[in-house]
Design a protein around this motif. Structure first.
Motif, short mmCIF file in Angstrom:
data_model
loop_
_atom_site.label_atom_id
_atom_site.label_comp_id
_atom_site.label_asym_id
_atom_site.label_seq_id
_atom_site.Cartn_x
_atom_site.Cartn_y
_atom_site.Cartn_z
N LEU A 1 0.83 -1.19 0.00
CA LEU A 1 0.00 0.00 0.00
C LEU A 1 0.87 1.25 0.00
O LEU A 1 2.07 1.18 0.27
CB LEU A 1 -0.92 -0.01 1.22
CG LEU A 1 -1.80 -1.25 1.37
CD1 LEU A 1 -2.63 -1.14 2.64
CD2 LEU A 1 -2.68 -1.45 0.16
N GLN A 2 0.28 2.39 -0.26
CA GLN A 2 1.05 3.64 -0.35
C GLN A 2 1.77 3.99 0.95
O GLN A 2 2.82 4.61 0.92
CB GLN A 2 0.15 4.78 -0.78
CG GLN A 2 -0.21 4.69 -2.24
CD GLN A 2 -0.66 6.02 -2.79
OE1 GLN A 2 -1.23 6.83 -2.07
NE2 GLN A 2 -0.39 6.25 -4.04
N ASN A 3 1.21 3.58 2.09
CA ASN A 3 1.87 3.89 3.36
C ASN A 3 2.97 2.89 3.71
O ASN A 3 3.59 2.99 4.75
CB ASN A 3 0.84 3.98 4.48
CG ASN A 3 0.15 2.66 4.75
OD1 ASN A 3 0.42 1.65 4.10
ND2 ASN A 3 -0.76 2.67 5.71
N GLY A 4 3.19 1.89 2.84
CA GLY A 4 4.24 0.91 3.06
C GLY A 4 3.76 -0.38 3.70
O GLY A 4 4.55 -1.31 3.83
N ASP A 5 2.50 -0.45 4.08
CA ASP A 5 1.96 -1.68 4.64
C ASP A 5 1.90 -2.75 3.55
O ASP A 5 1.59 -2.46 2.38
CB ASP A 5 0.56 -1.48 5.21
CG ASP A 5 0.55 -0.70 6.51
OD1 ASP A 5 1.63 -0.52 7.10
OD2 ASP A 5 -0.54 -0.27 6.93
#
Length: 61
Positions: free
Chosen positions: A47-51
Motif C-alpha cells: 500500500l502507499q503507506n508501506g503496509d
C-alpha cells in the motif's frame, strides 16, 4: 498516481534479496502487487503507506 518512497524501498529490498517473483504497479489505485516465495504473503499488495497485505483480505460487512 506515482509510487511512494515507502513502496520503492520495499520493492527494491525484496528484489535485492531475491525474494520477488513478480511485481506490478497499479497506477489507478496506487498499489504495488507483488508475488513472493513466502507462504504467508505469496501474493500481496504494498500500500502507499508501506503496509504489506495479502490480496485475499476482504472487507466483511
Amino acid at each position: 498516481m506515482e509510487p511512494t518512497e515507502s513502496q520503492y524501498l520495499i520493492v527494491n529490498a525484496l528484489q535485492t534479496l531475491g525474494l520477488l517473483d513478480y511485481d506490478f504497479y497499479d497506477q489507478d489505485r496506487g498499489e504495488w502487487y507483488i508475488a513472493t516465495p513466502s507462504s504467508v504473503l505469496p501474493i500481496s499488495m504494498v500500500l502507499q503507506n508501506g503496509d504489506i497485505v495479502p490480496t485475499n483480505w476482504t472487507i466483511q460487512t
